[in-house]
Design an enzyme around this catalytic site. Sequence first.
Site, mmCIF file in Angstrom:
data_model
loop_
_atom_site.group_PDB
_atom_site.id
_atom_site.type_symbol
_atom_site.label_atom_id
_atom_site.label_comp_id
_atom_site.label_asym_id
_atom_site.label_seq_id
_atom_site.Cartn_x
_atom_site.Cartn_y
_atom_site.Cartn_z
ATOM 1 N N THR A 134 -36.307 -7.663 65.871
ATOM 2 C CA THR A 134 -37.053 -6.551 65.284
ATOM 3 C C THR A 134 -38.016 -6.985 64.183
ATOM 4 O O THR A 134 -39.120 -6.427 64.051
ATOM 5 C CB THR A 134 -36.033 -5.538 64.678
ATOM 6 O OG1 THR A 134 -35.210 -5.074 65.737
ATOM 7 C CG2 THR A 134 -36.701 -4.386 63.999
ATOM 8 N N GLN A 193 -7.911 -9.422 65.473
ATOM 9 C CA GLN A 193 -8.939 -8.386 65.589
ATOM 10 C C GLN A 193 -9.176 -7.690 64.241
ATOM 11 O O GLN A 193 -10.065 -6.841 64.125
ATOM 12 C CB GLN A 193 -8.624 -7.378 66.698
ATOM 13 C CG GLN A 193 -7.265 -6.757 66.654
ATOM 14 C CD GLN A 193 -6.964 -5.900 67.880
ATOM 15 O OE1 GLN A 193 -6.881 -4.706 67.746
ATOM 16 N NE2 GLN A 193 -6.791 -6.482 69.038
HETATM 17 N N1 ASP Z 1 -31.663 -5.683 69.316
HETATM 18 C C1 ASP Z 1 -32.363 -6.393 68.265
HETATM 19 C C2 ASP Z 1 -32.024 -7.866 68.394
HETATM 20 O O1 ASP Z 1 -30.962 -8.276 68.092
HETATM 21 C C3 ASP Z 1 -31.988 -5.881 66.942
HETATM 22 C C4 ASP Z 1 -32.623 -6.654 65.813
HETATM 23 O O2 ASP Z 1 -33.596 -7.335 65.971
HETATM 24 O O3 ASP Z 1 -32.113 -6.596 64.724
HETATM 25 O O4 ASP Z 1 -32.886 -8.609 68.810
#
Ligand code: ASP
Length: 336
Positions: free
Chosen positions: A13, A272
Amino acid sequence: MENKVLIINTGGTIGMVGKPLRPATNWLEIAKEHPVLEKFPTDYYQFEHLIDSSDATPEFWIKLVEVIEENYDKYLGFVILHGTDTMAYTGSLLSFLLKNLAKPVVLTGAQTPMIFPRSDGLQNLINSIYIAGNKLYDIPVVPEVCICFRDCLLRANRSKKTDSNNYYGFSSPNYNPLAEIGADIKIIKDRILPIPTEKFYVEKIINPNVLLIELFPGLNPNYIRDFVINNPEIKALILKTYGSGNTPTSVEFIDMLKEISNKNIPILDITQCVSGSVKMPLYESTDKLVKLGIINGSDITSEAGITKMMYLLGKGYDIERIRKEFSVSISGEQFA
Ligand code: ASP
């Protein structure tokens, strides 16, 4: 060596741009939104295919290790832009594959893309550049693979993504943070690994044929037996057990473990619980497990347990050697 930091963008992201969001095509596209970034002495390497980290694979990990290997002597440290979802797995695995690491390898990402006004990405990235650039900013070298996220510097192989929304997305329940990041960045020296004296090298060996099963009341042991026995490519079983490492004590459950164990498949017991550790033998349950030769995972996270097992299998170790390696810490991943 140049007094610079190499930023390696693998995806996630943090580096998304545009409307609708898409991966940036190059560093300028990311940095132009934040002119402050141009001030930092960085070079930039971008993976050909930027991934959502839920698509991380052993091939992706090997490529990442190769990029670090090729550039190791040229930079003060490395910042890896990575999706948060599997960042703790990547960080754990890198900690096993990068041998005699004497420079910071800092993984970072963001809960929202850097182009969003309230994004956490810019601060995460700048903090990471400071830590990777160490001497440029009068910061001690952290010779470790770490995760820098929202004012926290964590040992990667002790970290977990524990929140999918909060800007404090990561925690390290069994090991205290490596630094206090506030107005000053204060590295806590007695929490970091010593700087190795031997030469850096990388290992590029991963055997991903492991299976992890989390126990729950009512789980039919035949499901586990059938799955493992009918899939001979599975080379190790990791059980996420209750509390201090407990499993059901029923004859059916113990017989299932015996059967798998007799096939020379290592069975690793990790808890866990989010924090704390497996203790063998504490209860009758774990006493039985010890007698079966189940491996004590101590306080290792599942992310580090899985990737350590992949690494040890990749090295071709037999069950005895794997047991031995789980009684020691390779790069600070477990209490030993
Ligand atoms: N789904 C994304 C990833 O892990 C979430 C993020 O970038 O934080 O690439």
